[in-house]
Design a protein around this motif. Structure first.
Motif, PDB file in Angstrom:
ATOM      1  N   ASP A  53       0.818  -1.213   0.000  1.00  0.00           N
ATOM      2  CA  ASP A  53       0.000   0.000   0.000  1.00  0.00           C
ATOM      3  C   ASP A  53       0.855   1.268   0.000  1.00  0.00           C
ATOM      4  N   ASP A  54       2.005   1.212   0.606  1.00  0.00           N
ATOM      5  CA  ASP A  54       2.879   2.393   0.688  1.00  0.00           C
ATOM      6  C   ASP A  54       3.502   2.780  -0.646  1.00  0.00           C
ATOM      7  N   VAL A  55       3.648   1.838  -1.544  1.00  0.00           N
ATOM      8  CA  VAL A  55       4.315   2.127  -2.814  1.00  0.00           C
ATOM      9  C   VAL A  55       3.338   2.341  -3.973  1.00  0.00           C
ATOM     10  N   LEU A  56       2.049   2.263  -3.727  1.00  0.00           N
ATOM     11  CA  LEU A  56       1.070   2.517  -4.798  1.00  0.00           C
ATOM     12  C   LEU A  56       1.098   3.995  -5.168  1.00  0.00           C
ATOM     13  N   PRO A  57       1.199   4.333  -6.453  1.00  0.00           N
ATOM     14  CA  PRO A  57       1.307   5.739  -6.845  1.00  0.00           C
ATOM     15  C   PRO A  57       0.004   6.519  -6.654  1.00  0.00           C
ATOM     16  N   MET A  58      -1.119   5.945  -7.026  1.00  0.00           N
ATOM     17  CA  MET A  58      -2.418   6.621  -6.888  1.00  0.00           C
ATOM     18  C   MET A  58      -3.380   5.664  -6.192  1.00  0.00           C
ATOM     19  N   ARG A  59      -3.333   5.656  -4.889  1.00  0.00           N
ATOM     20  CA  ARG A  59      -4.102   4.678  -4.106  1.00  0.00           C
ATOM     21  C   ARG A  59      -5.596   4.779  -4.354  1.00  0.00           C
TER      22      ARG A  59
END
Length: 81
Positions: A53-59
């Protein structure tokens, strides 16, 4: 008059997108959207647990797209609409 009759031919109660659930009729799109939202919440919990979840660009876009995809799949698979 014939064109107006053809336009109203699709308005029949037999094709209403309602599902009996706990004694009440719910629209099928509402139940499909609840399934999509629930699936997005479960996937988010999994992504948080594994650290993705921390590395998703556009959560927001990712989870919204996931909820829509699952909702559409449920609509087609369960209700055939």
């Amino acid at each position: 008059m014939a064109v107006a009759a053809c336009a109203l031919a699709g308005c029949s109660p037999a094709a209403a997108p309602a599902v009996p659930f706990l004694g009440a009729y719910f629209p099928s799109w509402l139940l499909s959207s609840f399934a999509g939202i629930a699936a997005a919440l479960v996937v988010r919990a999994i992504f948080v647990r594994i650290g993705l979840d921390d590395v998703l660009p556009m959560r927001l876009l990712v989870y919204l797209s996931l909820a829509a995809a699952v909702g559409f799949l449920v609509s087609i698979a369960v209700f055939g609409r």
